[in-house]
Structure formats: structure tokens, C-alpha cells
Write an enzyme that holds these catalytic residues in place. Structure first.
Site, mmCIF file in Angstrom:
data_model
loop_
_atom_site.group_PDB
_atom_site.id
_atom_site.type_symbol
_atom_site.label_atom_id
_atom_site.label_comp_id
_atom_site.label_asym_id
_atom_site.label_seq_id
_atom_site.Cartn_x
_atom_site.Cartn_y
_atom_site.Cartn_z
ATOM 1 N N TYR A 1 0.702 -1.517 -0.460
ATOM 2 C CA TYR A 1 -0.154 0.265 -0.057
ATOM 3 C C TYR A 1 0.811 0.826 0.401
ATOM 4 O O TYR A 1 -0.240 2.250 0.645
ATOM 5 C CB TYR A 1 -1.048 -0.243 0.699
ATOM 6 N N ASN B 1 -14.221 -3.936 2.765
ATOM 7 C CA ASN B 1 -14.271 -3.907 1.466
ATOM 8 C C ASN B 1 -13.999 -5.403 0.926
ATOM 9 O O ASN B 1 -14.138 -5.452 -0.153
ATOM 10 C CB ASN B 1 -14.239 -2.900 0.513
ATOM 11 N N HIS C 1 -8.913 -7.113 -2.653
ATOM 12 C CA HIS C 1 -8.275 -6.089 -2.982
ATOM 13 C C HIS C 1 -7.906 -6.374 -4.495
ATOM 14 O O HIS C 1 -7.793 -7.744 -4.612
ATOM 15 C CB HIS C 1 -7.000 -6.015 -2.564
ATOM 16 N N GLU D 1 2.610 -5.656 -7.662
ATOM 17 C CA GLU D 1 2.046 -6.558 -6.314
ATOM 18 C C GLU D 1 1.899 -7.544 -6.067
ATOM 19 O O GLU D 1 2.283 -9.102 -5.175
ATOM 20 C CB GLU D 1 0.850 -6.217 -6.265
HETATM 21 P P1 IDP Z 1 -9.125 0.074 -3.721
HETATM 22 O O1 IDP Z 1 -9.287 -1.101 -2.733
HETATM 23 O O2 IDP Z 1 -10.347 0.022 -4.439
HETATM 24 O O3 IDP Z 1 -8.113 -0.241 -5.285
HETATM 25 P P2 IDP Z 1 -7.651 1.958 -3.012
HETATM 26 O O4 IDP Z 1 -7.743 4.093 -2.902
HETATM 27 O O5 IDP Z 1 -6.170 1.457 -3.513
HETATM 28 O O6 IDP Z 1 -8.754 0.824 -3.403
HETATM 29 O O7 IDP Z 1 -7.899 2.747 -1.171
HETATM 30 C C1 IDP Z 1 -7.213 0.492 -1.028
HETATM 31 C C2 IDP Z 1 -7.701 0.670 0.688
HETATM 32 O O8 IDP Z 1 -8.155 1.825 1.316
HETATM 33 C C3 IDP Z 1 -9.574 0.051 -0.013
HETATM 34 O O9 IDP Z 1 -9.475 -1.115 -0.495
HETATM 35 C C4 IDP Z 1 -9.754 0.484 1.294
HETATM 36 O O10 IDP Z 1 -10.277 -0.427 2.169
HETATM 37 C C5 IDP Z 1 -9.617 1.614 2.327
HETATM 38 N N1 IDP Z 1 -9.639 2.937 2.026
HETATM 39 C C6 IDP Z 1 -9.496 3.578 0.781
HETATM 40 N N2 IDP Z 1 -10.123 4.744 1.170
HETATM 41 C C7 IDP Z 1 -10.522 4.731 2.200
HETATM 42 C C8 IDP Z 1 -11.335 6.522 2.858
HETATM 43 O O11 IDP Z 1 -10.971 7.327 2.420
HETATM 44 N N3 IDP Z 1 -11.659 5.721 4.101
HETATM 45 C C9 IDP Z 1 -11.140 4.164 4.585
HETATM 46 N N4 IDP Z 1 -10.411 3.008 4.195
HETATM 47 C C10 IDP Z 1 -9.857 3.636 2.384
HETATM 48 MG MG MG Z 2 -6.288 0.617 -5.057
#
Ligand code: IDP
Ligand code: MG
Length: 159
Positions: free
Chosen positions: A53, A116, A119, A130
Site C-alpha cells: 500500500y 471491503n 483488493h 504486487e
Molecule cells: P481500491 O482497493 O478500490 O483500489 P484504494 O483507493 O486503492 O481502493 O484504497 C485501498 C484500500 O484502502 C481500500 O480498498 C479501502 O479498504 C481503504 N480505503 C480507501 N479509501 C478509504 C477511506 O477514505 N477511508 C477508509 N478506508 C479507505
Molecule cells: Mg487500490
């Protein structure tokens, strides 16, 4: 959209592993016809999580994201298929499950973006980077033979 045979990195996050969703999630990729070419259950170290990350370093959610993912275990997957990087992201749905479309993994199995469930790499560069964080080259496999191939090897072609 041009069609390319690609590899992507997918992680089933700790919330999904703890809720018993490993099979459900893997099944979706297998049913799409994608091939699992690497798979392991692991608890990422702080170092691995920080590499994974690194693009989010310094953001408000960074620390909690790292704490969450390092609780583990996660299932790390290398998946191969045509345009799999983009298609896997579509199958996952939006980062925020509240905005994900019905039928996507995040809509169907998650409620909040902190948990969520999955990844997936967002570009060919991320996918390569990755996969190499989580897998050594010798930990990736290509299952090319079908049961028919084994049958023919053993018994030969039937007339
Ligand atoms: P992605 O997983 O859809 O690619 P990213 O923007 O890369 O999303 O963010 C990585 C992970 O960080 C997300 O899957 C989510 O679990 C967490 N995340 C992203 N934005 C937020 C936020 O605004 N608040 C809390 N957790 C977040
Ligand atoms: Mg991402």
C-alpha cells in the site's frame, strides 16, 4: 478495448476470510474462466503491507488500513485471464461498497470501505509489482492440461 492475456493480484482481505467467504469469492473468478495460478493464506508483515500500500502512505486511512491487513490472514491470489486486471476490478466494484453496483463482490458482501473484502491491482504495473511482493516466480503455476489431455496420454485417442 484490445484483448490481452494478463495476470493480476487479488487479495481476499481479513474480514472476508474471517466471515468464511474465501470460496464464494474464488468461485466468481473461476466461473468467469480465470485461472488461479498462485494462492496462499498468510498474515502480511508490516513490511509487506507497507510495500503493498505504498501509494497510500500519509493518507488519513493509511494506519488503519495497514493495521487491518496485517491482522490477517489474507488469501493472496495471482489470477490469469484475458483483460483480467480491468475485469477483476469491475467484478469487485467501487472501493466504497455503498457505491458499488449490485452483483459486484463489494456490493454483495460488504458494507463499508474499511472492510471491503477484496483488493485487486489497478494497472499492469501494479499487478506486476504486487504479484512480486507476495509470490516468488516458482510459486506461480500454469495449469494447462485438461482431463482429456491426461486421458489421451494414458489411453490414446479413441476411434
Ligand atoms: P481500491 O482497493 O478500490 O483500489 P484504494 O483507493 O486503492 O481502493 O484504497 C485501498 C484500500 O484502502 C481500500 O480498498 C479501502 O479498504 C481503504 N480505503 C480507501 N479509501 C478509504 C477511506 O477514505 N477511508 C477508509 N478506508 C479507505
Ligand atoms: Mg487500490
Amino acid at each position: 478495448m484490445s484483448e490481452k492475456l494478463e495476470r493480476t493480484f487479488v487479495a481476499i482481505k481479513p474480514d472476508a476470510v474471517n466471515r468464511g467467504l474465501i470460496g464464494e469469492i474464488i468461485t466468481r473468478f473461476e466461473k468467469r474462466g480465470f485461472k488461479i495460478i498462485g494462492m496462499k493464506l498468510l498474515k502480511p508483515t508490516k513490511e509487506i503491507a507497507a510495500k503493498h500500500y505504498e501509494e497510500h502512505y500519509g493518507k488519513p486511512f493509511y494506519e488503519s488500513l495497514i493495521n487491518f491487513i496485517t491482522e490477517g490472514p489474507i488469501v493472496a491470489l495471482a489470477i490469469e485471464g484475458i483483460n483480467v486486471i480491468d475485469i477483476a476490478r469491475k467484478m469487485m466494484g467501487s472501493t466504497n461498497p455503498q457505491e458499488a453496483l449490485p452483483g459486484t463482490i463489494r456490493f454483495d458482501f460488504a458494507q463499508i470501505k474499511e472492510c471491503n473484502v477484496i483488493h485487486g491491482s489497478d494497472s499492469p504495473e501494479s499487478a506486476e509489482r504486487e504479484i512480486s511482493i507476495y509470490f516468488k516466480p516458482e510459486e506461480l503455476f500454469e495449469a494447462k492440461k485438461t482431463p482429456e489431455d491426461y486421458f489421451v496420454e494414458k489411453y490414446g485417442h479413441i476411434e
